[in-house]
Write a protein that holds these residues in place. Structure first.
Motif, PDB file in Angstrom:
ATOM      1  N   LYS A   1       0.891  -1.121  -0.492  1.00 17.26           N
ATOM      2  CA  LYS A   1      -0.269   0.190   0.111  1.00 17.26           C
ATOM      3  C   LYS A   1       1.108   1.255  -0.243  1.00 17.26           C
ATOM      4  O   LYS A   1       2.469   1.316   0.686  1.00 17.26           O
ATOM      5  CB  LYS A   1      -1.419  -0.204   1.008  1.00 17.26           C
ATOM      6  CG  LYS A   1      -2.052  -1.030   1.432  1.00 17.26           C
ATOM      7  CD  LYS A   1      -2.781  -1.120   2.761  1.00 17.26           C
ATOM      8  CE  LYS A   1      -4.275  -2.324   2.305  1.00 17.26           C
ATOM      9  NZ  LYS A   1      -4.547  -2.042   3.542  1.00 17.26           N
ATOM     10  N   LEU A   2       0.471   2.192  -0.714  1.00 20.11           N
ATOM     11  CA  LEU A   2       0.911   3.096  -0.514  1.00 20.11           C
ATOM     12  C   LEU A   2       1.081   3.941   0.661  1.00 20.11           C
ATOM     13  O   LEU A   2       0.306   4.601   0.962  1.00 20.11           O
ATOM     14  CB  LEU A   2       0.300   4.235  -1.442  1.00 20.11           C
ATOM     15  CG  LEU A   2       1.124   5.966  -2.092  1.00 20.11           C
ATOM     16  CD1 LEU A   2       2.818   5.830  -2.919  1.00 20.11           C
ATOM     17  CD2 LEU A   2       0.199   7.049  -2.442  1.00 20.11           C
ATOM     18  N   GLN A   3       2.431   4.691   0.968  1.00 22.86           N
ATOM     19  CA  GLN A   3       2.787   5.820   2.162  1.00 22.86           C
ATOM     20  C   GLN A   3       2.348   7.107   2.149  1.00 22.86           C
ATOM     21  O   GLN A   3       2.250   7.016   0.811  1.00 22.86           O
ATOM     22  CB  GLN A   3       4.086   4.739   3.274  1.00 22.86           C
ATOM     23  CG  GLN A   3       3.835   2.927   3.010  1.00 22.86           C
ATOM     24  CD  GLN A   3       5.461   2.905   3.594  1.00 22.86           C
ATOM     25  OE1 GLN A   3       6.056   2.971   4.829  1.00 22.86           O
ATOM     26  NE2 GLN A   3       6.283   2.416   2.480  1.00 22.86           N
ATOM     27  N   ALA A   4       2.552   7.731   3.232  1.00 23.84           N
ATOM     28  CA  ALA A   4       2.546   8.726   3.318  1.00 23.84           C
ATOM     29  C   ALA A   4       3.679   9.599   2.631  1.00 23.84           C
ATOM     30  O   ALA A   4       5.416   8.958   2.730  1.00 23.84           O
ATOM     31  CB  ALA A   4       2.191   9.462   4.867  1.00 23.84           C
ATOM     32  N   PHE A   5       3.749  10.215   1.566  1.00 25.70           N
ATOM     33  CA  PHE A   5       4.758  11.021   1.135  1.00 25.70           C
ATOM     34  C   PHE A   5       5.480  11.860   1.933  1.00 25.70           C
ATOM     35  O   PHE A   5       4.920  12.771   2.913  1.00 25.70           O
ATOM     36  CB  PHE A   5       4.108  11.372  -0.099  1.00 25.70           C
ATOM     37  CG  PHE A   5       4.239  11.085  -1.296  1.00 25.70           C
ATOM     38  CD1 PHE A   5       4.184   9.827  -1.399  1.00 25.70           C
ATOM     39  CD2 PHE A   5       4.183  11.856  -2.520  1.00 25.70           C
ATOM     40  CE1 PHE A   5       3.739   8.609  -2.440  1.00 25.70           C
ATOM     41  CE2 PHE A   5       3.834  10.958  -3.457  1.00 25.70           C
ATOM     42  CZ  PHE A   5       3.586   9.373  -3.874  1.00 25.70           C
ATOM     43  N   LYS A   6       6.603  11.910   2.578  1.00 26.64           N
ATOM     44  CA  LYS A   6       7.509  12.428   2.979  1.00 26.64           C
ATOM     45  C   LYS A   6       7.724  14.153   2.131  1.00 26.64           C
ATOM     46  O   LYS A   6       7.283  13.765   0.921  1.00 26.64           O
ATOM     47  CB  LYS A   6       9.010  12.109   3.163  1.00 26.64           C
ATOM     48  CG  LYS A   6       8.928  11.448   4.211  1.00 26.64           C
ATOM     49  CD  LYS A   6      10.121  10.450   4.792  1.00 26.64           C
ATOM     50  CE  LYS A   6       9.333   8.941   5.278  1.00 26.64           C
ATOM     51  NZ  LYS A   6       8.754   9.459   6.281  1.00 26.64           N
ATOM     52  N   GLU A   7       8.105  15.766   2.801  1.00 26.80           N
ATOM     53  CA  GLU A   7       7.732  16.304   1.852  1.00 26.80           C
ATOM     54  C   GLU A   7       9.453  17.098   1.331  1.00 26.80           C
ATOM     55  O   GLU A   7       9.227  18.247   0.287  1.00 26.80           O
ATOM     56  CB  GLU A   7       7.364  17.484   2.937  1.00 26.80           C
ATOM     57  CG  GLU A   7       6.214  17.781   3.630  1.00 26.80           C
ATOM     58  CD  GLU A   7       6.113  18.360   4.590  1.00 26.80           C
ATOM     59  OE1 GLU A   7       6.962  19.595   4.803  1.00 26.80           O
ATOM     60  OE2 GLU A   7       4.865  18.806   4.671  1.00 26.80           O
ATOM     61  N   GLY A   8      10.142  16.363   0.498  1.00 28.02           N
ATOM     62  CA  GLY A   8      10.843  16.990   0.655  1.00 28.02           C
ATOM     63  C   GLY A   8      11.478  17.105  -0.518  1.00 28.02           C
ATOM     64  O   GLY A   8      11.651  17.630  -1.586  1.00 28.02           O
TER      65      GLY A   8
ATOM     66  N   VAL B   1       5.546  24.419 -10.198  1.00 29.48           N
ATOM     67  CA  VAL B   1       5.557  24.006  -8.981  1.00 29.48           C
ATOM     68  C   VAL B   1       5.590  25.792  -8.609  1.00 29.48           C
ATOM     69  O   VAL B   1       5.323  26.380  -8.061  1.00 29.48           O
ATOM     70  CB  VAL B   1       6.729  23.765  -8.391  1.00 29.48           C
ATOM     71  CG1 VAL B   1       6.804  22.294  -8.662  1.00 29.48           C
ATOM     72  CG2 VAL B   1       8.295  24.154  -8.778  1.00 29.48           C
ATOM     73  N   THR B   2       5.627  26.530 -10.259  1.00 26.18           N
ATOM     74  CA  THR B   2       5.125  27.961  -9.783  1.00 26.18           C
ATOM     75  C   THR B   2       4.813  28.435  -9.279  1.00 26.18           C
ATOM     76  O   THR B   2       3.404  28.414  -9.301  1.00 26.18           O
ATOM     77  CB  THR B   2       4.814  28.427 -11.581  1.00 26.18           C
ATOM     78  OG1 THR B   2       6.110  28.067 -12.613  1.00 26.18           O
ATOM     79  CG2 THR B   2       5.515  30.020 -11.869  1.00 26.18           C
TER      80      THR B   2
ATOM     81  N   GLU C   1       3.769  25.846   1.626  1.00 21.55           N
ATOM     82  CA  GLU C   1       2.879  25.329   0.954  1.00 21.55           C
ATOM     83  C   GLU C   1       3.462  23.789   0.240  1.00 21.55           C
ATOM     84  O   GLU C   1       2.917  23.871  -0.792  1.00 21.55           O
ATOM     85  CB  GLU C   1       2.444  26.087  -0.663  1.00 21.55           C
ATOM     86  CG  GLU C   1       1.679  27.788   0.084  1.00 21.55           C
ATOM     87  CD  GLU C   1       0.973  28.405  -0.848  1.00 21.55           C
ATOM     88  OE1 GLU C   1       0.093  28.792  -1.769  1.00 21.55           O
ATOM     89  OE2 GLU C   1       2.360  28.212  -1.805  1.00 21.55           O
ATOM     90  N   ARG C   2       3.815  23.514   0.703  1.00 24.43           N
ATOM     91  CA  ARG C   2       5.204  22.032   0.579  1.00 24.43           C
ATOM     92  C   ARG C   2       3.596  21.236   0.753  1.00 24.43           C
ATOM     93  O   ARG C   2       4.216  20.283   0.400  1.00 24.43           O
ATOM     94  CB  ARG C   2       7.006  22.158   0.807  1.00 24.43           C
ATOM     95  CG  ARG C   2       6.589  22.252   2.139  1.00 24.43           C
ATOM     96  CD  ARG C   2       7.975  22.297   2.552  1.00 24.43           C
ATOM     97  NE  ARG C   2       8.490  22.301   4.197  1.00 24.43           N
ATOM     98  CZ  ARG C   2       8.829  22.958   4.768  1.00 24.43           C
ATOM     99  NH1 ARG C   2       8.218  24.149   4.579  1.00 24.43           N
ATOM    100  NH2 ARG C   2       8.690  22.354   6.513  1.00 24.43           N
ATOM    101  N   GLY C   3       3.587  21.505   2.197  1.00 25.81           N
ATOM    102  CA  GLY C   3       2.472  20.208   2.486  1.00 25.81           C
ATOM    103  C   GLY C   3       1.575  20.058   1.504  1.00 25.81           C
ATOM    104  O   GLY C   3       1.207  18.722   1.154  1.00 25.81           O
TER     105      GLY C   3
END
Length: 213
Positions: A131-138, A184-185, A191-193
């Motif tokens: 299962k897909l896990q939560a993404f980190k913000e890096g 990403v402009t 707002e990275r979250g």
């Protein structure tokens, strides 16, 4: 001139390595959406991570050259450290928050100035249950700081060939699904979250597409 010839040979050698490893595993790979990654553009590519099979799949079949983003401690691992240095892959020092931010900003500078594409397994580790896990913000942080588009990628089926924490493998089919890159402009680091959640939703959508296997 010799250095230029060597740099040109590296993608060819990497593709050959990926193809050889996949042949050993008995992995048959299908790719969709390759046309969405445009030559000459810079991307922060975010992928799910199911298996050790994922790396040769990406090395062989992604349509743009890229660098991996790896933990700096891997530089101390025999062979892996040599490979990372030899091929100019990017590393992050996770020893402290300050060192992590410093190394991430340095990576963003390299992506921007050298117009690199970099690949990140956004979950941080292989999924044990598929299962897909939560993404980190890096990945979002790097994309915002470098200005590179955020490109979602989904790998399907690799966990059936070689599951995480397993040493036995079975031949099978893998799909590499490439989504529409995210511009990403206008995004700020605050707002990275939000950008992370958008990337995670894109990969989830790719994983939920009807399989053509």
């Amino acid at each position: 001139k010799a250095g230029t010839q060597t740099s040109r040979r590296r993608p060819v050698l990497a593709h050959a390595w990926g193809a050889t490893v996949l042949r050993i595993f008995g992995a048959r790979v299908r790719v969709s959406g390759a046309e969405r990654l445009k030559p000459g553009r810079s991307y922060v590519i975010v992928s799910n991570h199911l298996s050790l099979v994922d790396t040769p799949v990406l090395v062989r079949y992604l349509s743009v050259p890229f660098k991996f983003l790896a933990k700096r401690e891997l530089l101390k691992v025999p062979f892996i450290g040599w490979y990372l240095r030899r091929n100019g892959h990017l590393t992050v020092d996770r020893g402290s928050v300050r060192s992590s931010l410093t190394s991430m900003n340095e990576c963003a500078r390299l992506i921007r100035e050298r117009r690199l594409s970099v690949l990140i397994f956004a979950e941080g580790t292989r999924s044990l249950d598929g299962k897909l896990q939560a993404f980190k913000e890096g990945a979002a942080y790097l994309a915002i700081q470098s200005g590179a588009e955020l490109a979602p990628v989904a790998i399907v089926g690799s966990g059936e060939i070689l599951p995480a924490k397993d040493s036995c493998f079975l031949p099978g089919e893998v799909e590499l699904r490439i989504g529409e890159p995210i511009d990403v402009t206008g995004y700020t680091l605050k707002e990275r979250g939000e950008l992370t959640r958008r990337a995670e939703a894109s990969v989830t959508s790719l994983l939920n597409e009807q399989s053509d296997r």
